[in-house]
Design a protein around this motif. Structure first.
Motif, PDB file in Angstrom:
ATOM      1  N   GLY A   1       0.795  -1.225   0.000  1.00 51.80           N
ATOM      2  CA  GLY A   1       0.000   0.000   0.000  1.00 51.80           C
ATOM      3  C   GLY A   1       0.827   1.276   0.000  1.00 51.80           C
ATOM      4  N   VAL A   2       1.589   1.488   1.077  1.00 54.67           N
ATOM      5  CA  VAL A   2       2.342   2.741   1.235  1.00 54.67           C
ATOM      6  C   VAL A   2       3.349   2.893   0.096  1.00 54.67           C
ATOM      7  N   GLY A   3       4.075   1.824  -0.207  1.00 49.46           N
ATOM      8  CA  GLY A   3       4.995   1.842  -1.339  1.00 49.46           C
ATOM      9  C   GLY A   3       6.397   2.322  -1.020  1.00 49.46           C
ATOM     10  N   LEU A   4       6.583   3.003   0.109  1.00 57.71           N
ATOM     11  CA  LEU A   4       7.919   3.399   0.567  1.00 57.71           C
ATOM     12  C   LEU A   4       8.169   2.694   1.898  1.00 57.71           C
TER      13      LEU A   4
ATOM     14  N   ALA B   1       6.327  11.601 -15.087  1.00 57.91           N
ATOM     15  CA  ALA B   1       5.408  12.733 -15.025  1.00 57.91           C
ATOM     16  C   ALA B   1       4.329  12.495 -13.977  1.00 57.91           C
ATOM     17  N   THR B   2       3.468  13.478 -13.816  1.00 63.33           N
ATOM     18  CA  THR B   2       2.351  13.344 -12.875  1.00 63.33           C
ATOM     19  C   THR B   2       1.043  13.548 -13.636  1.00 63.33           C
TER      20      THR B   2
ATOM     21  N   VAL C   1       8.760  16.579  -6.358  1.00 67.17           N
ATOM     22  CA  VAL C   1       7.496  16.900  -5.675  1.00 67.17           C
ATOM     23  C   VAL C   1       7.805  17.797  -4.484  1.00 67.17           C
ATOM     24  N   GLU C   2       6.767  18.392  -3.947  1.00 68.03           N
ATOM     25  CA  GLU C   2       6.943  19.323  -2.836  1.00 68.03           C
ATOM     26  C   GLU C   2       7.449  18.568  -1.595  1.00 68.03           C
ATOM     27  N   GLU C   3       8.499  19.112  -0.959  1.00 71.35           N
ATOM     28  CA  GLU C   3       9.082  18.416   0.193  1.00 71.35           C
ATOM     29  C   GLU C   3       8.350  18.763   1.477  1.00 71.35           C
ATOM     30  N   LYS C   4       7.132  18.253   1.566  1.00 69.37           N
ATOM     31  CA  LYS C   4       6.407  18.332   2.841  1.00 69.37           C
ATOM     32  C   LYS C   4       5.542  17.080   2.994  1.00 69.37           C
ATOM     33  N   GLY C   5       5.228  16.737   4.246  1.00 67.07           N
ATOM     34  CA  GLY C   5       4.475  15.515   4.508  1.00 67.07           C
ATOM     35  C   GLY C   5       5.208  14.304   3.948  1.00 67.07           C
ATOM     36  N   ILE C   6       4.480  13.410   3.281  1.00 70.78           N
ATOM     37  CA  ILE C   6       5.082  12.205   2.698  1.00 70.78           C
ATOM     38  C   ILE C   6       6.055  12.579   1.568  1.00 70.78           C
ATOM     39  N   GLY C   7       5.935  13.821   1.039  1.00 70.28           N
ATOM     40  CA  GLY C   7       6.840  14.313  -0.013  1.00 70.28           C
ATOM     41  C   GLY C   7       8.302  14.291   0.421  1.00 70.28           C
ATOM     42  N   ILE C   8       8.548  14.398   1.728  1.00 71.73           N
ATOM     43  CA  ILE C   8       9.938  14.345   2.224  1.00 71.73           C
ATOM     44  C   ILE C   8      10.521  12.953   1.989  1.00 71.73           C
TER      45      ILE C   8
ATOM     46  N   VAL D   1       3.545   8.834 -12.459  1.00 73.02           N
ATOM     47  CA  VAL D   1       3.842   8.224 -11.155  1.00 73.02           C
ATOM     48  C   VAL D   1       2.690   8.426 -10.169  1.00 73.02           C
ATOM     49  N   GLY D   2       1.884   9.472 -10.380  1.00 73.72           N
ATOM     50  CA  GLY D   2       0.774   9.702  -9.466  1.00 73.72           C
ATOM     51  C   GLY D   2       0.215  11.097  -9.618  1.00 73.72           C
ATOM     52  N   ASP D   3      -0.559  11.493  -8.616  1.00 74.96           N
ATOM     53  CA  ASP D   3      -1.309  12.743  -8.644  1.00 74.96           C
ATOM     54  C   ASP D   3      -0.691  13.705  -7.624  1.00 74.96           C
ATOM     55  N   ARG D   4      -0.272  14.893  -8.106  1.00 67.10           N
ATOM     56  CA  ARG D   4       0.354  15.857  -7.192  1.00 67.10           C
ATOM     57  C   ARG D   4      -0.563  16.257  -6.033  1.00 67.10           C
ATOM     58  N   SER D   5      -1.868  16.187  -6.250  1.00 69.37           N
ATOM     59  CA  SER D   5      -2.799  16.571  -5.174  1.00 69.37           C
ATOM     60  C   SER D   5      -2.892  15.474  -4.100  1.00 69.37           C
ATOM     61  N   PHE D   6      -2.496  14.252  -4.465  1.00 70.82           N
ATOM     62  CA  PHE D   6      -2.507  13.133  -3.517  1.00 70.82           C
ATOM     63  C   PHE D   6      -1.145  12.442  -3.536  1.00 70.82           C
ATOM     64  N   PRO D   7      -0.145  13.037  -2.849  1.00 70.08           N
ATOM     65  CA  PRO D   7       1.225  12.507  -2.939  1.00 70.08           C
ATOM     66  C   PRO D   7       1.345  11.051  -2.492  1.00 70.08           C
ATOM     67  N   GLU D   8       0.383  10.551  -1.722  1.00 71.57           N
ATOM     68  CA  GLU D   8       0.415   9.123  -1.337  1.00 71.57           C
ATOM     69  C   GLU D   8       0.410   8.245  -2.595  1.00 71.57           C
ATOM     70  N   THR D   9      -0.271   8.718  -3.648  1.00 72.74           N
ATOM     71  CA  THR D   9      -0.309   7.922  -4.885  1.00 72.74           C
ATOM     72  C   THR D   9       1.090   7.851  -5.511  1.00 72.74           C
ATOM     73  N   ILE D  10       1.852   8.933  -5.358  1.00 79.80           N
ATOM     74  CA  ILE D  10       3.214   8.966  -5.907  1.00 79.80           C
ATOM     75  C   ILE D  10       4.111   8.015  -5.103  1.00 79.80           C
TER      76      ILE D  10
END
Ligand code: AMP
Ligand code: MG
Length: 354
Positions: free
Chosen positions: A185-188, A283-284, A332-339, A299-308
């Motif tokens: 699920g999480v992927g990381l 790309a996104t 991607v933006e380095e905040k939340g899971i983006g880090i 790779v996923g949706d920028r609005s839902f970084p969990e998908t990335i």
């Protein structure tokens, strides 16, 4: 003993993650208790498991993965009572963290007991432990009645496996069993949090974010070595110093605002193609239709970084199947899971970012 040139017969077993069939779990658990190796799904990535109390079994993990000898393993448990024989001391805030985040993608570093083999900890005085939030993983641990050491089930250095075919590509013929339990699920990988010192310190960003941790702890720090720019600082987590998550292709990350990123990638793509290279673009959902290239993967949706997070490693492996020479990836933006996403991408790219 399995030498480097001998092959093992690898049994593939499909198990339903929502209702793991008990007979199949028992078959896998027997391999673990007999000192063998079983790759199994967790909510983060697939793990390659062996009895954590058996040095010979653990050795098989290192051999199958080609893992550097000093890179310690995470022990997986299904019940907190298993901590008793593994850890010397449970700090007060550990109870809060376990209550809130276990089972889940948070690995905690404790002071270890002498019962934990040196082979697991790479000789460190601490041990990494987590309780995975996945039915198959939990049932396997329960029925083997053992703590299970399990690093990611990939060849060392490759992107971590998020489905069973990734595991088969890397480990067929090298492990006793691969359980196919669908996509993770999480992927990381899990967040690694050191709680053996005064201030809880993140050694590896992952599925649980610093914001999540700060909901229950007054103070949390990042290990200074997490920033790739600080190359002179030795990471506290030995695994962080190795090249990791790397596709065969070279990779370069482009950062900035989304418009700038797209423009820059189009320009780079033309330049590399003019040099005769086969270029892949990561790309996104927001950007993929802006590029003109044969090898675009979303790779996923920028609005839902969990998908990335969930697709990143799969996309890196798919670029290798397409035999691209270079992957140009959007930051991607380095905040939340983006880090955590950017931590893995920077390692995959060997730090190459513009
Ligand atoms: P993997 O299971 O392949 O995702 O890797 C496990 C990660 O946990 C690696 O980065 C290890 O360096 C880290 N780790 C395991 N045990 C310890 C420990 N005792 N202290 C610090 N880091 C650890
Ligand atoms: Mg790994």
């Amino acid at each position: 003993m399995k030498g480097k040139n001998t092959t093992t017969l690898t049994k593939i077993l499909t198990i339903d993650p929502s209702h793991p069939e008990i007979d199949k779990i028992l078959e896998a658990a027997k391999i673990i208790s007999d000192g063998g190796t079983v790759a199994f799904p967790t909510e983060t990535v697939y793990g390659l498991g062996a009895n954590a109390l058996d040095e010979k079994a653990i050795e098989k993990i290192f051999t199958a993965k080609g893992r550097p000898q000093d890179n310690p393993l995470i022990i997986h448990i299904s019940d907190v009572t298993q901590l008793q024989e593994l850890v010397e001391d449970i700090p007060q805030h550990a109870y809060i963290l376990m209550e809130k985040f276990w089972p889940g993608p948070l690995t905690l570093i404790f002071k270890r007991t002498n019962k934990v083999p040196d082979r697991i900890t790479g000789g460190l005085s601490t041990v990494a432990i987590r309780m995975p939030a996945h039915n198959i993983a939990l049932e396997l641990i329960r029925h083997s009645q053992l703590p299970i050491a399990a690093p990611s089930a990939n060849t060392s250095g490759k992107p971590s496996p998020t489905n069973s075919s990734h595991v088969m590509n890397d480990l067929s013929g090298k492990v006793d069993m691969i359980i196919d339990g669908g996509n993770t699920g999480v992927g990381l990988e899990s967040t690694v949090l050191d709680i053996s010192g005064d201030v809880p310190t993140i050694l590896r960003p992952g599925g649980i974010t610093i914001e999540d941790l700060l909901d229950v702890l007054p103070k949390v720090e990042y290990d200074k070595a997490i920033e790739m720019s600080n190359e002179n600082i030795i990471p506290k987590s030995p695994g962080q110093k190795y090249k990791h998550y790397s596709p065969d292709a070279n990779m370069i990350i482009v950062k900035g605002n989304v418009e700038e990123i797209v423009k820059k990638i189009m320009k780079l793509c033309k330049e590399y193609e003019a040099q005769g290279m086969n270029v892949g673009i990561m790309a996104t959902k927001q950007t993929f239709d802006k590029y003109e290239n044969d090898n675009i993967l979303v790779v996923g949706d920028r609005s839902f970084p969990e998908t990335i997070a969930s697709n990143l490693f799969n996309v890196l492996r798919r670029f290798d199947e397409k035999k691209v020479d270079i992957i140009i990836a959007e930051a991607v933006e380095e905040k939340g899971i983006g880090i955590a996403i950017m931590n893995r991408m920077k390692k995959a790219a060997g730090g190459k970012m513009i």
